[in-house]
Design a protein around this motif. Sequence first.
Motif, PDB file in Angstrom:
ATOM      1  N   CYS A   1       0.931  -1.125   0.084  1.00 16.22           N
ATOM      2  CA  CYS A   1       0.255  -0.056   0.036  1.00 16.22           C
ATOM      3  C   CYS A   1       0.685   1.330  -0.104  1.00 16.22           C
ATOM      4  N   TRP A   2       2.038   1.441   0.760  1.00 15.00           N
ATOM      5  CA  TRP A   2       2.727   2.391   1.053  1.00 15.00           C
ATOM      6  C   TRP A   2       3.564   2.697  -0.328  1.00 15.00           C
TER       7      TRP A   2
ATOM      8  N   LEU B   1       1.229   4.300  -2.779  1.00 14.35           N
ATOM      9  CA  LEU B   1       0.697   5.668  -2.383  1.00 14.35           C
ATOM     10  C   LEU B   1       2.174   6.426  -2.965  1.00 14.35           C
TER      11      LEU B   1
ATOM     12  N   LEU C   1      -5.214  12.832  -2.550  1.00 12.13           N
ATOM     13  CA  LEU C   1      -4.360  11.787  -2.916  1.00 12.13           C
ATOM     14  C   LEU C   1      -3.147  12.384  -3.397  1.00 12.13           C
TER      15      LEU C   1
ATOM     16  N   ASN D   1       0.379  11.320  -1.821  1.00  8.49           N
ATOM     17  CA  ASN D   1       1.523  10.640  -2.692  1.00  8.49           C
ATOM     18  C   ASN D   1       2.807  11.668  -2.652  1.00  8.49           C
TER      19      ASN D   1
END
Lengths: 615, 309
Positions: B40-41, B44, B109, B113
């Motif tokens: 997930c990281w 992102l 986001l 990001n």
Amino acid sequence: MNWKPLSWLLLVLAATWLSLPLTSYKTKGPDLIGFGALPVLHEGRIKPLDTVARATLLMIQGRQTLAAEGHRISALEWMLETMANPQKADLRKIFRIDDPDVLGLMGKEPKDGKYFSFKTLSPRLAAISEQAAHAEHIEVPSRSRFHRAILNLGHRLMVYQRLKNSFQPADSRNFSGELKAYQKILGPGREAFHKAHSGAKDFDQEALAALGRFFSQFEFLSQAAYFRSIPPTQGQEIEKWQNVGDALLESARTGEIPPAVFSYAEMLRAYEDSDGRSFNAVLAAYRNRLKSSQPQAAKRAGYEFLFNRTQPFYKGMLLYLAALLLVCASWLLWPVPLGRSSSVLLLLGFAVHTLGLLSRMFLEGRPPVTNLYSSAVFVGWTAVLLGIVVERMTRRGFAIAMSGAVGFATLIVAHHLTGSGDTMEVMRAVLDSNFWLATHVITITIGYSGMFLAGALAHVYILGGLWTRAINGDTGRTLPRSIYGVLCFSLFFSFLGTVLGGIWADQSWGRFWGWDPKENGALLIVLWSAFILHARWGGYIRERGLAVMAVFGNVITALSWFGVNMLGIGLHSYGFMDKTLIALSAFVASQLMVIALGIWSVPMWRTLFHRMEVQ
Amino acid sequence: MKRAKRHGSSNLQPDFCRYIGGVATGPQFHFANVQFWIVCWRGLASLKLTLACLGLLMVLVVLCTLAQVHLGTLGAVDRYIRSFFVTAPLPWTPWQVPVFPGGALVGLLLLVNLVAAHAQRLELSWRKAGMWAVHFGLLLLVLGEFMTGLLSVESQMAIEEGQTLNYIESPGQVELEASETTGIGRTYQLAVRPKRRLLPFSITLKDFTHERYPGTEIPKNFSSLIRLKHPEKNEDRDVLISMNNPLRYEGLAFYQASFGKEDTLSVLQVVQNPAWLLPYLACVLISLGLLFHFLLRLSASTKPRRVVP
């Protein structure tokens, strides 16, 4: 073949061609060059009569010259004729009508042609003004094409009639004679008026009646005159300039008629009588008086007229085209001599372009970009400058070719944006800030030029790759690097310009960002260049991908530059432009085709096959 | 749970690429799985997310611009930019369903990001100093816009020549005004008026000027000459407010906005925005960062050519 003689020959030829309008030649006829440089006040600024003539003819006819009896008449000659000999001018077919419904209202069909004379239209004037008055009451967004066309025609007819009454009443046969009669009656008439006013009975009734007749005529002139032509007898303030009617009305108060009124009446009389010698004599005397009483206005108008005559942007456009054609020719034969010559022509075109830009800045007393027209001129100038820098670093010829192409294209765009007439119009209050014009507007326009140059270089990569084997080896490496570099340059300026625009908005109405269409357009350019650069850094695209995306940058920049104006909303809109919409759609379609070629034509690329053969 | 864990750990490497963007695609999905969070990281922080967000933002900006023709600027901005989802009515039902991510979501986001990418990838070195400055500036810019949306208050002051006012009005909000009228007993008159806010200082309009270019109706300049009085601070001076030259005083900014009553009434837009300085800072930071970065790259790319002629 040695390249030097060819380049020198071209340079000398081009320089001669450029300096032709600067030479003055004596003719027996009226001195139009002297007349065209006379200053008048029109639309808030002092300008030469020549500028008024060009702008007016362009507005009425759509062109700056007029075809007549086998030769072309200049705008100035046309205007002089309109004012001196209205009966003859009324027969000239100058009113362009495109709209079929308006033609129908005139009882005409499309086969009758597009241009009509005032005389042909005059029986229908009542119908036109009735329809125009009706259209005026409809709100702008809900006006139909017919409404816009009839309003436009009504406006042009009005301007034409005002022009006819600018120096003398259009129906007057001998205005200078009438003026002399007025001068004679002025003294007795004023005396009679004062007596009558103070209640005395023994005043000269005849003189007062004569004065009254003149008065109603002057009242009409003061309403109708299209510009203010009479300079103040004392002081230099431009507010004090008057039109002929006002000056004559005021003469009844002061008892003195400004000499300029006589000068213009006599000049028009002499012009109508084809008496070049007395026209020139009156003109010379008037010019001498102006030189001492209004030195600044006279000098400024003279310089602007010189600028009009030399047409630096038009000539720069042709030089850029010549440079582009020469580079293309140099790829087929004689690479060195033709290549060098093309650089010479491009540099010469750039010099002319620069001179024009500096003259505009000097004449306006403002930074180079003040309206849509000058933004096109400046985009071209920056793109060419940037192209020259890229050429110095790469020395492959493609940058010369593309600066020629972008310079030529933007100056053509500018040429077609002169439609509104005067290209140096005064600035509205909210835009009247030289500081922000010099920072925000300039940086954002530099951003545009960067995007366009990158897009043009990308054309060389895609089309050159498809049809030639030239995008190879060193060129194959430097070309994408140039595109990349120019894109970085453009991102910097687009971003800076966008944020400066926000700061300007914050300074003038207290909000940094308002999602206004023009702001959004600028933001799109920034987002797209950021997108390309991130995709390149991430390795998701390589050379071809970079080129394809740079071409799409052209689409986004063009839409942000012009498309936004067509939405007709927001603080930045300049009004609806039908023709621009067609041109813009054609441009976008052509760019999408190049993009399609860049994406799907790879199996046919000659450059790639060549590369494979080498490997 | 056990099976999921075993799955996750047994073929860890090949599954990484199926987790792009933090979206699980296979049966290996499980919140307790550490690997899942790593993925997930990385999603992102990934450049692909950056590109996706930039692309979505472009689409939103285009939609917002086009929609302004029908919705007006504010309506279009509310629908596309200041929302988490762009919604559309579901046919034959009264419901609105989300059909596209909104500007707020994409912006959020993008911020996450940006921060994640810096934490994970971008090295802390002089070579990347420009990029750090640019991205930090962007952060400030978006933060500034966010704070403006939350904290800024817009009001107006409509003032006639010779009039002295010590309050500003919010045209959008109203309040009830009670005033005592003379008569037998106590009668009150109630009136609805725009909501007022009292100022600790007073403004007198001495003169409003509306300049036009000679011979035209084209406006050249609007300006209001005012007298500013603040008894507590011993201030008493003339101020000229004109186009592009607001008065900034006591946390408020007064802009020349409009006029009326045959040029004897001046309308000043009054904005209280504690975050007004942030965009200026961001602008300087980003510009310097871009300049530094691009010049560094340019000198790096031209150096080898100087050595090899």
